[in-house]
Design a protein around this motif. Structure first.
Motif, PDB file in Angstrom:
ATOM      1  N   ASP A  37       0.826  -1.207   0.000  1.00 61.03           N
ATOM      2  CA  ASP A  37       0.000   0.000   0.000  1.00 61.03           C
ATOM      3  C   ASP A  37       0.863   1.262   0.000  1.00 61.03           C
ATOM      4  OD1 ASP A  37      -2.294  -1.520  -0.041  1.00 61.03           O
ATOM      5  OD2 ASP A  37      -2.673  -1.341   2.117  1.00 61.03           O
ATOM      6  N   LYS A  38       1.934   1.240   0.792  1.00 53.79           N
ATOM      7  CA  LYS A  38       2.817   2.402   0.840  1.00 53.79           C
ATOM      8  C   LYS A  38       3.557   2.580  -0.480  1.00 53.79           C
ATOM      9  CE  LYS A  38       3.264   2.546   5.803  1.00 53.79           C
ATOM     10  NZ  LYS A  38       4.128   2.417   6.962  1.00 53.79           N
ATOM     11  N   ASN A  39       3.970   1.462  -1.086  1.00 57.24           N
ATOM     12  CA  ASN A  39       4.628   1.549  -2.392  1.00 57.24           C
ATOM     13  C   ASN A  39       3.671   2.085  -3.446  1.00 57.24           C
ATOM     14  OD1 ASN A  39       7.120   0.669  -1.523  1.00 57.24           O
ATOM     15  ND2 ASN A  39       6.668  -1.484  -1.917  1.00 57.24           N
ATOM     16  N   ARG A  40       2.413   1.667  -3.363  1.00 52.95           N
ATOM     17  CA  ARG A  40       1.418   2.192  -4.306  1.00 52.95           C
ATOM     18  C   ARG A  40       1.215   3.687  -4.120  1.00 52.95           C
ATOM     19  NH1 ARG A  40      -1.904  -2.650  -2.984  1.00 52.95           N
ATOM     20  NH2 ARG A  40      -1.398  -4.169  -4.580  1.00 52.95           N
ATOM     21  N   MET A  41       1.270   4.144  -2.875  1.00 46.74           N
ATOM     22  CA  MET A  41       1.134   5.579  -2.620  1.00 46.74           C
ATOM     23  C   MET A  41       2.298   6.357  -3.224  1.00 46.74           C
ATOM     24  SD  MET A  41      -0.387   5.797   1.209  1.00 46.74           S
ATOM     25  CE  MET A  41      -0.915   7.498   1.098  1.00 46.74           C
ATOM     26  N   ALA A  44       1.764   6.512  -6.959  1.00 43.27           N
ATOM     27  CA  ALA A  44       0.716   7.495  -7.268  1.00 43.27           C
ATOM     28  C   ALA A  44       1.262   8.913  -7.119  1.00 43.27           C
ATOM     29  CB  ALA A  44      -0.484   7.284  -6.361  1.00 43.27           C
ATOM     30  N   GLY A  45       2.088   9.141  -6.114  1.00 42.34           N
ATOM     31  CA  GLY A  45       2.704  10.453  -5.933  1.00 42.34           C
ATOM     32  C   GLY A  45       3.633  10.800  -7.087  1.00 42.34           C
ATOM     33  N   GLN A  70      -1.466  17.112  -3.998  1.00 41.94           N
ATOM     34  CA  GLN A  70      -1.827  15.693  -3.943  1.00 41.94           C
ATOM     35  C   GLN A  70      -0.587  14.819  -3.800  1.00 41.94           C
ATOM     36  OE1 GLN A  70      -4.119  15.197  -7.509  1.00 41.94           O
ATOM     37  NE2 GLN A  70      -5.963  16.082  -6.613  1.00 41.94           N
ATOM     38  N   MET A  74       0.359  12.173  -0.815  1.00 38.01           N
ATOM     39  CA  MET A  74       0.720  10.768  -1.088  1.00 38.01           C
ATOM     40  C   MET A  74       2.060  10.409  -0.447  1.00 38.01           C
ATOM     41  SD  MET A  74      -1.526   9.196  -2.906  1.00 38.01           S
ATOM     42  CE  MET A  74      -2.933   9.540  -3.889  1.00 38.01           C
ATOM     43  N   GLY A  77       1.917  10.203   3.323  1.00 38.11           N
ATOM     44  CA  GLY A  77       1.205   9.021   3.781  1.00 38.11           C
ATOM     45  C   GLY A  77       1.999   7.741   3.594  1.00 38.11           C
ATOM     46  N   ALA A  78       3.041   7.793   2.773  1.00 32.30           N
ATOM     47  CA  ALA A  78       3.831   6.593   2.484  1.00 32.30           C
ATOM     48  C   ALA A  78       4.934   6.354   3.507  1.00 32.30           C
ATOM     49  CB  ALA A  78       4.429   6.688   1.084  1.00 32.30           C
TER      50      ALA A  78
END
Length: 143
Positions: A37-41, A44-45, A70, A74, A77-78
């Motif tokens: 999830d953190k890698n996906r954030m 996305a960033g 944004q 991201m 949050g990662a």
């Protein structure tokens, strides 16, 4: 025969209503899920950072600013995954980052205009004037 499943089965109710401890596999899967999830954030960033560059090239500076906000959200949050990218974006805040990027873009366009003037490509140099005026007006309004 009251029990539907064998005692100790993962489908059976815990004995005495006790909370089951997580197995090592369950804990590992939870940790891996959080890492993904953190890698996906972060990814996305990075997509938002790419959109920042595109927006600046097309003269959409307010859109670039919203993408910077944004991306900042991201990366923050990662956690440690986005820490390096977060420091770059958070130095002057999203607005400072965008203003620096717009200044770099203006410098690049001025260098192109100067080169076109030296090569006697006056039309190409003149075509950059409205873009430069728009960028400098945006910078003047924000800074």
């Amino acid at each position: 025969p009251n029990a539907r499943f064998k005692l100790g089965s993962r489908f059976a109710e815990p004995v005495g209503g006790a909370v089951e401890k997580l197995t090592s596999n369950a804990m590992l899967n939870d940790n891996l899920r959080e890492e993904r999830d953190k890698n996906r954030m972060v990814i996305a960033g990075q997509q938002h950072v790419k959109q920042i560059r595109k927006s600046i090239v097309f003269g959409e500076y307010d859109s670039a600013l919203s993408h910077a906000e944004q991306a900042l959200a991201m990366f923050s949050g990662a956690g440690k995954h986005g820490a390096d990218l977060l420091t770059e974006l958070s130095r002057g805040g999203p607005l400072g980052y965008i203003m620096g990027a717009v200044r770099l873009h203006v410098d690049k366009m001025l260098a192109q205009a100067k080169d076109n003037l030296q090569r006697s490509n006056y039309d190409k140099a003149m075509s950059l004037i409205p873009v430069l005026m728009e960028a400098s007006a945006w910078l003047g309004g924000k800074g």
